[in-house]
Design a protein around this motif. Sequence first.
Motif, mmCIF file in Angstrom:
data_model
loop_
_atom_site.group_PDB
_atom_site.id
_atom_site.type_symbol
_atom_site.label_atom_id
_atom_site.label_comp_id
_atom_site.label_asym_id
_atom_site.label_seq_id
_atom_site.Cartn_x
_atom_site.Cartn_y
_atom_site.Cartn_z
ATOM 1 N N CYS A 87 -13.305 34.998 155.666
ATOM 2 C CA CYS A 87 -14.510 34.353 155.144
ATOM 3 C C CYS A 87 -14.170 33.725 153.807
ATOM 4 C CB CYS A 87 -15.645 35.353 154.972
ATOM 5 S SG CYS A 87 -17.009 34.644 154.010
ATOM 6 N N PRO A 88 -14.276 32.394 153.704
ATOM 7 C CA PRO A 88 -13.956 31.703 152.450
ATOM 8 C C PRO A 88 -15.180 31.477 151.573
ATOM 9 C CG PRO A 88 -14.295 30.074 154.156
ATOM 10 C CD PRO A 88 -14.588 31.433 154.787
ATOM 11 N N HIS A 89 -16.334 32.007 151.995
ATOM 12 C CA HIS A 89 -17.616 31.631 151.376
ATOM 13 C C HIS A 89 -18.016 32.536 150.222
ATOM 14 C CE1 HIS A 89 -18.038 30.521 155.785
ATOM 15 N NE2 HIS A 89 -17.935 29.360 155.156
ATOM 16 N N CYS A 142 -23.538 33.279 154.302
ATOM 17 C CA CYS A 142 -22.972 33.227 155.646
ATOM 18 C C CYS A 142 -23.119 34.581 156.325
ATOM 19 C CB CYS A 142 -21.492 32.838 155.572
ATOM 20 S SG CYS A 142 -20.509 34.057 154.680
ATOM 21 N N CYS A 164 -20.441 35.730 157.924
ATOM 22 C CA CYS A 164 -19.074 36.248 158.070
ATOM 23 C C CYS A 164 -18.606 37.075 156.876
ATOM 24 C CB CYS A 164 -18.087 35.132 158.390
ATOM 25 S SG CYS A 164 -18.165 33.613 157.431
ATOM 26 N N ARG A 165 -19.202 36.887 155.704
ATOM 27 C CA ARG A 165 -18.740 37.682 154.567
ATOM 28 C C ARG A 165 -19.120 39.140 154.767
ATOM 29 N NH1 ARG A 165 -16.695 37.628 149.501
ATOM 30 N NH2 ARG A 165 -17.632 38.978 147.946
HETATM 31 ZN ZN LIG Z 1 -18.402 33.465 155.344
#
Ligand SMILES: [Zn+2]
Length: 190
Positions: A90-92, A105, A107-108
């Motif tokens: 997760c890049p967020h 998001c 995904c984090r």
């Molecule tokens: Zn994410």
Amino acid sequence: MTKPAVFLDRDGTVIEERGYLDRMELLELFPWTADALRLLKRAGYTLVVVTNQSAIARGIIDEPFLGQVHHELSTRLARGGAAIDRYYYCPHLVDAPLERYRQTCRCRKPGPGMIEQACQELGLDPARSFMIGDRWLDVACGVGAGTRAIRVLTGHGPAEPAEPPVNANANAILDNLMEAAGWILRNSPR
Ligand SMILES: [Zn+2]
Ligand SMILES: [Mg+2]
């Protein structure tokens, strides 16, 4: 969705916790990492890394560098006869300095998004799977996605609160990834 998997936190679980890993010299596997992953693979588990990488949202590293780190990690695992099947990250970040990564998001971690995506893309069954991580947010991610979850006491493990947050009870708390692998093998259906 039929196959069992072991989902793995990266920093502090598979490799040493080094804060933001922004130079390849900081990459260091634990002495038992390759052996532990080889045992799990031999027992039939698909191995999937799920890692929060807010360093990308913060502009500390970029996605190509993260790819290089994972390539190098796989290269070192291969020397020990082990392999990761897929990396998810997760890049967020909600308040990311870099606008293109600024979002709330799923995904984090502790969100279950990375495990959900992996299950869909790789045909994995969360009910037969495990999540291993050094923080309660890893446990919460696994529990939220429907896996069993193990917290390890490497990395941030010893500094985590003694009590789990709501809905993040671990099935086991163990010294390290090798102990977790042994626990999974003992608790796997034959
Ligand atoms: Zn994410
Ligand atoms: Mg970690």
